[in-house]
Design a protein around this motif. Sequence first.
Motif, mmCIF file in Angstrom:
data_model
loop_
_atom_site.group_PDB
_atom_site.id
_atom_site.type_symbol
_atom_site.label_atom_id
_atom_site.label_comp_id
_atom_site.label_asym_id
_atom_site.label_seq_id
_atom_site.Cartn_x
_atom_site.Cartn_y
_atom_site.Cartn_z
ATOM 1 N N VAL A 115 23.225 22.414 39.404
ATOM 2 C CA VAL A 115 22.638 22.595 40.722
ATOM 3 C C VAL A 115 21.135 22.774 40.585
ATOM 4 O O VAL A 115 20.644 23.312 39.589
ATOM 5 C CB VAL A 115 23.283 23.824 41.412
ATOM 6 C CG1 VAL A 115 22.979 25.102 40.657
ATOM 7 C CG2 VAL A 115 22.830 23.919 42.853
ATOM 8 N N GLN A 116 20.396 22.317 41.561
ATOM 9 C CA GLN A 116 18.950 22.526 41.603
ATOM 10 C C GLN A 116 18.631 23.506 42.721
ATOM 11 O O GLN A 116 19.287 23.499 43.772
ATOM 12 C CB GLN A 116 18.233 21.200 41.825
ATOM 13 C CG GLN A 116 18.411 20.242 40.653
ATOM 14 C CD GLN A 116 17.667 18.940 40.852
ATOM 15 O OE1 GLN A 116 17.498 18.472 41.980
ATOM 16 N NE2 GLN A 116 17.214 18.351 39.760
ATOM 17 N N SER A 144 21.126 22.454 45.749
ATOM 18 C CA SER A 144 21.378 21.019 45.915
ATOM 19 C C SER A 144 22.860 20.694 46.062
ATOM 20 O O SER A 144 23.215 19.569 46.374
ATOM 21 C CB SER A 144 20.808 20.253 44.721
ATOM 22 O OG SER A 144 21.433 20.687 43.528
ATOM 23 N N GLU A 145 23.702 21.688 45.825
ATOM 24 C CA GLU A 145 25.132 21.498 45.988
ATOM 25 C C GLU A 145 25.762 22.835 46.351
ATOM 26 O O GLU A 145 25.098 23.883 46.295
ATOM 27 C CB GLU A 145 25.763 20.957 44.703
ATOM 28 C CG GLU A 145 25.613 21.881 43.503
ATOM 29 C CD GLU A 145 26.125 21.259 42.221
ATOM 30 O OE1 GLU A 145 25.540 20.274 41.756
ATOM 31 O OE2 GLU A 145 27.114 21.794 41.673
#
Length: 125
Positions: A2-3, A25-26
């Motif tokens: 994830v970012q 990001s997720e």
Amino acid sequence: HVQLVESGGGSVQTGGSLRLSCAASEATSHTYCMGWFRQAPGKEREGVAAIDSDSITTAYADSVKGRFTISKDNDKDTLYLQMNNLKPEDTAMYFCAAARLVYSRNLLLMKEYNIWGQGTQVTVS
């Protein structure tokens, strides 16, 4: 991985409030423990607040208990840090971090986290 992207930092007077956001990001619900850490100039990075992957358990540094609140909006995949009654000693770069597992069960242990955002500056004067 994830970012993470932090936002919401800024300059505020003593006693003021800020809300930091960390957009993932997720989806992180049920997957990642997440935390807020901060680093002041010349000091080591320290854990401020953290929340487990199921949003059941939270942890706070003694210095922020009663003033800061960590929360998650799973629909928006966003982590928040509401900071009230800010003090000059809260001045630091604030980082969002994520970890799939916190083996030590100490949510504020920095070395447990392997995913980091770029940070957002908070200045209290």
